[in-house]
Design a protein around this motif. Structure first.
Motif, PDB file in Angstrom:
ATOM      1  N   SER A 271      12.321   1.719 -39.911  1.00  0.00           N
ATOM      2  CA  SER A 271      11.876   0.609 -40.300  1.00  0.00           C
ATOM      3  C   SER A 271      12.621   0.454 -41.868  1.00  0.00           C
ATOM      4  O   SER A 271      13.330   1.356 -41.931  1.00  0.00           O
ATOM      5  CB  SER A 271      10.216   0.706 -40.973  1.00  0.00           C
ATOM      6  OG  SER A 271      10.093   1.893 -41.704  1.00  0.00           O
ATOM      7  N   PRO A 272      12.529  -0.721 -42.169  1.00  0.00           N
ATOM      8  CA  PRO A 272      13.622  -1.054 -43.456  1.00  0.00           C
ATOM      9  C   PRO A 272      13.167   0.005 -44.729  1.00  0.00           C
ATOM     10  O   PRO A 272      11.965   0.283 -45.036  1.00  0.00           O
ATOM     11  CB  PRO A 272      13.246  -2.433 -43.788  1.00  0.00           C
ATOM     12  CG  PRO A 272      12.804  -2.901 -42.815  1.00  0.00           C
ATOM     13  CD  PRO A 272      12.022  -2.076 -41.963  1.00  0.00           C
ATOM     14  N   TYR A 293      20.061   1.968 -38.870  1.00  0.00           N
ATOM     15  CA  TYR A 293      19.415   0.759 -38.335  1.00  0.00           C
ATOM     16  C   TYR A 293      19.571   0.981 -36.907  1.00  0.00           C
ATOM     17  O   TYR A 293      20.837   1.040 -36.325  1.00  0.00           O
ATOM     18  CB  TYR A 293      19.859  -0.685 -38.887  1.00  0.00           C
ATOM     19  CG  TYR A 293      19.370  -1.783 -38.215  1.00  0.00           C
ATOM     20  CD1 TYR A 293      18.299  -2.210 -37.799  1.00  0.00           C
ATOM     21  CD2 TYR A 293      20.443  -2.406 -37.641  1.00  0.00           C
ATOM     22  CE1 TYR A 293      17.828  -3.307 -37.065  1.00  0.00           C
ATOM     23  CE2 TYR A 293      20.315  -3.559 -36.894  1.00  0.00           C
ATOM     24  CZ  TYR A 293      18.943  -3.928 -36.554  1.00  0.00           C
ATOM     25  OH  TYR A 293      18.673  -5.233 -35.939  1.00  0.00           O
ATOM     26  N   GLY A 294      18.667   0.668 -36.223  1.00  0.00           N
ATOM     27  CA  GLY A 294      18.914   0.795 -34.615  1.00  0.00           C
ATOM     28  C   GLY A 294      17.671   0.479 -33.744  1.00  0.00           C
ATOM     29  O   GLY A 294      16.702   0.051 -34.464  1.00  0.00           O
ATOM     30  N   GLN A 295      17.659   0.314 -32.537  1.00  0.00           N
ATOM     31  CA  GLN A 295      16.627  -0.234 -31.848  1.00  0.00           C
ATOM     32  C   GLN A 295      16.847   0.844 -30.501  1.00  0.00           C
ATOM     33  O   GLN A 295      17.608   1.416 -29.962  1.00  0.00           O
ATOM     34  CB  GLN A 295      16.816  -1.464 -31.187  1.00  0.00           C
ATOM     35  CG  GLN A 295      16.754  -2.508 -32.451  1.00  0.00           C
ATOM     36  CD  GLN A 295      16.577  -4.018 -32.050  1.00  0.00           C
ATOM     37  OE1 GLN A 295      16.936  -4.320 -30.923  1.00  0.00           O
ATOM     38  NE2 GLN A 295      16.247  -4.875 -33.061  1.00  0.00           N
ATOM     39  N   VAL A 397       4.722  -5.907 -36.479  1.00  0.00           N
ATOM     40  CA  VAL A 397       4.788  -5.116 -37.576  1.00  0.00           C
ATOM     41  C   VAL A 397       5.120  -3.871 -37.025  1.00  0.00           C
ATOM     42  O   VAL A 397       4.937  -3.370 -35.810  1.00  0.00           O
ATOM     43  CB  VAL A 397       3.138  -5.090 -37.534  1.00  0.00           C
ATOM     44  CG1 VAL A 397       2.843  -4.091 -39.220  1.00  0.00           C
ATOM     45  CG2 VAL A 397       2.581  -6.409 -38.125  1.00  0.00           C
ATOM     46  N   ILE A 398       5.880  -3.202 -37.845  1.00  0.00           N
ATOM     47  CA  ILE A 398       6.438  -1.794 -37.670  1.00  0.00           C
ATOM     48  C   ILE A 398       5.658  -0.851 -38.429  1.00  0.00           C
ATOM     49  O   ILE A 398       5.871  -0.571 -39.781  1.00  0.00           O
ATOM     50  CB  ILE A 398       7.840  -1.534 -38.005  1.00  0.00           C
ATOM     51  CG1 ILE A 398       8.554  -2.601 -37.090  1.00  0.00           C
ATOM     52  CG2 ILE A 398       8.364  -0.088 -37.674  1.00  0.00           C
ATOM     53  CD1 ILE A 398      10.110  -2.579 -37.334  1.00  0.00           C
ATOM     54  N   THR A 432       2.860   4.139 -44.200  1.00  0.00           N
ATOM     55  CA  THR A 432       3.277   3.863 -42.723  1.00  0.00           C
ATOM     56  C   THR A 432       4.458   2.864 -42.847  1.00  0.00           C
ATOM     57  O   THR A 432       4.796   2.629 -41.517  1.00  0.00           O
ATOM     58  CB  THR A 432       2.215   3.306 -42.001  1.00  0.00           C
ATOM     59  OG1 THR A 432       1.466   2.197 -42.942  1.00  0.00           O
ATOM     60  CG2 THR A 432       0.957   4.214 -42.072  1.00  0.00           C
ATOM     61  N   GLY A 433       5.206   2.707 -43.728  1.00  0.00           N
ATOM     62  CA  GLY A 433       6.212   1.714 -43.593  1.00  0.00           C
ATOM     63  C   GLY A 433       5.720   0.196 -43.652  1.00  0.00           C
ATOM     64  O   GLY A 433       6.130  -0.507 -44.770  1.00  0.00           O
TER      65      GLY A 433
END
Length: 500
Positions: A271-272, A293-295, A397-398, A432-433
């Motif tokens: 997450s950011p 940063y990835g997916q 939401v992440i 939780t980010g």
């Protein structure tokens, strides 16, 4: 070993190169590389006897153990389609996750009737119990265009999506093919001598970074129970670890200098990460901090280091430069490149990108276009090539690095007889980010019970999708566009009203 060695040949070669060296360490037990390779041989034989082979589906419901790792490698040796089963998958999702599998692999002692029932007619292989005494040397049989790996998403859309990767993609994967490593990759991998491994082997991120450890002669160090951070860093002499942003926050609040002396790479992702938190992490931990940063569909897209920020102070608010072998563009709604500094949707192309969503051509067509993968994230590239994320092109939401679409949560809430309307917003959260907060408008004469609504979400979508709070409102604020104003709703959550 040639540059084009079929996955997982590079790993097999590395295990055979130094068989006496440790590969996996868990508590008092150390599994050497030779022993891990022997487990691969024996598990390959057991899977083949159960009918596994090229193109066949093998589901792995195993713990983070040497046996679980060997099972995944063995299934890939046979050219199977490997489906990882995450711990805690809601029972309602299991039939979807386990559809089309021919073999189910479980740990010894596992009593999982829901798993076995969802797997239908699939043969069950129990690790340790069903392994023969020996097996042949493994020879990878993966066919380039066959699906090698299906990684399930969180299921927040109602059912999990399966990101499918081919053997060609894994053969060309930046982390699993050391013959293609650049100096940048080798410098990162040099810190993975003792990789603190926890979570699940079904995670695409864990799988990606495990390669950096095993392919450089390192040891995967597995805590016997839940991770105890930062204590495990010093106790297990860990040199590398993957952390979510919330875990980093807790680490910064509790770490002592003695806990961190062995660390060389602390990679933060999921997450950011706020710029002030990255700066604080570097101040406390030093240059070991990396923000990725990835997916799931792409792996690592970009990486930010402390050195980047020293040379380019403006990069502090970015997620770094594109990773090795990754092409990043920022495009407008028509798919045309926008000028440097302008905002658009981030699209990515890389050799190890996913093929598409397993047996879901419609969703695949929405995301994969002409070889480029739409991230659904909004961002911009600055003049120095750093990628800055500015928002999301999707309503999600992440939470704890797991992506949740808010639509399915809203749908579950509004299915309750006491609820007329339901809206979910994401708000930054130190623990939780991000956290999901729900707002419901009651039906006439009804008084919705927040605890009952949260329990309903847990049953339908799993515990990770449960909103942190449920607030009843008489009406929903409306934005000038005529749509519900979710920013105004966020200001009505209990913490905001109390000034927390």
């Amino acid at each position: 070993m040639s540059e084009e060695s079929v996955f997982p040949q590079a790993l097999l070669d590395e295990l055979a190169r130094d068989p006496a060296a440790p590969a996996v360490e868990r508590g008092p037990r150390t599994t050497t590389r030779g022993e891990l390779l022997d487990l691969v041989r024996r598990t390959t034989a057991a899977l083949r006897d159960a009918g596994a082979g090229p193109g066949r589906g093998v589901a792995l419901a195993t713990g983070v153990t040497a046996e679980g790792l060997a099972a995944q490698v063995a299934a890939h040796v046979l050219g199977c389609r490997v489906v990882g089963v995450r711990p805690g998958v809601p029972a309602a999702h299991l039939p979807h996750v386990l559809a089309d599998v021919d073999v189910l692999v479980v740990d010894a002692g596992t009593d999982a009737p829901a798993l076995r029932g969802a797997a239908g007619a699939a043969r069950v292989v129990v690790l340790e119990r069903d392994l023969p005494a020996d097996g042949d040397d493994p020879v990878p049989a993966g066919r380039p265009d066959d699906v090698a790996l299906v990684v399930s998403t969180s299921g927040s859309t109602g059912v999990p999506k399966g990101a499918a990767f081919t053997y060609a993609a894994l053969t060309g994967h930046w982390s699993w093919q050391p013959a293609r490593w650049t100096d940048r990759t080798r410098a990162l991998a040099a810190g993975y001598g003792r990789f603190l491994l926890f979570g699940t082997l079904a995670s695409a991120v864990v799988f990606e970074h495990l390669a950096l450890c095993l392919l450089t002669g390192g040891t995967a160090v597995v805590p016997e129970g839940p991770p105890d951070l930062p204590r495990d860093f010093g106790r297990l002499r860990a040199t590398a670890c993957l952390l979510t942003v919330p875990r980093l926050h807790r680490l910064l609040d509790t770490a002592r200098p003695d806990d961190l002396t062995t660390l060389r790479v602390l990679l933060v992702a999921g997450s950011p990460l706020a710029p002030h938190r990255f700066a604080q992490a570097v101040e406390v931990l030093g240059d070991v901090v990396h923000h990725a940063y990835g997916q799931t569909e792409l792996g690592v897209v970009s990486l930010l280091t402390a050195e980047d920020v020293r040379r380019h102070p403006g990069a502090l608010a970015s997620v770094g430069r594109p990773w090795d072998g990754v092409e990043v563009r920022v495009v407008d709604e028509d798919g045309a490149d926008v000028p440097p500094g302008a905002t658009g949707e981030v699209v990515v192309r890389t050799a190890n990108a996913f093929l598409g969503y397993w047996r879901d051509p419609d969703r695949t067509a929405e995301v994969v276009r002409d070889g480029w993968v739409r991230t659904r994230d909004l961002g911009r590239l600055d003049e120095d090539g750093f990628l800055h994320l500015t928002g999301r092109a999707r309503d999600v939401v992440i939470v704890n690095a797991v992506l949740h679409y808010v639509g399915p949560i809203e749908k579950v809430l509004v299915s309750h007889p006491d609820v007329d309307q339901a809206y979910v917003v994401g708000v930054p959260d130190e623990r939780t980010g991000e956290a999901a907060h729900a707002f419901v408008v009651p039906r006439a004469g009804a008084s919705p019970d927040g605890a009952a609504l949260r329990a309903l979400v847990a049953v339908e979508l799993g515990p990770d999708a449960v909103p942190a709070t449920v607030t009843t409102v008489a009406e929903v604020p409306i934005a000038p566009s005529g749509k519900p104003d979710k920013r105004a709703l966020a200001a009505l959550r209990p913490e905001a009203v109390r000034g927390v």
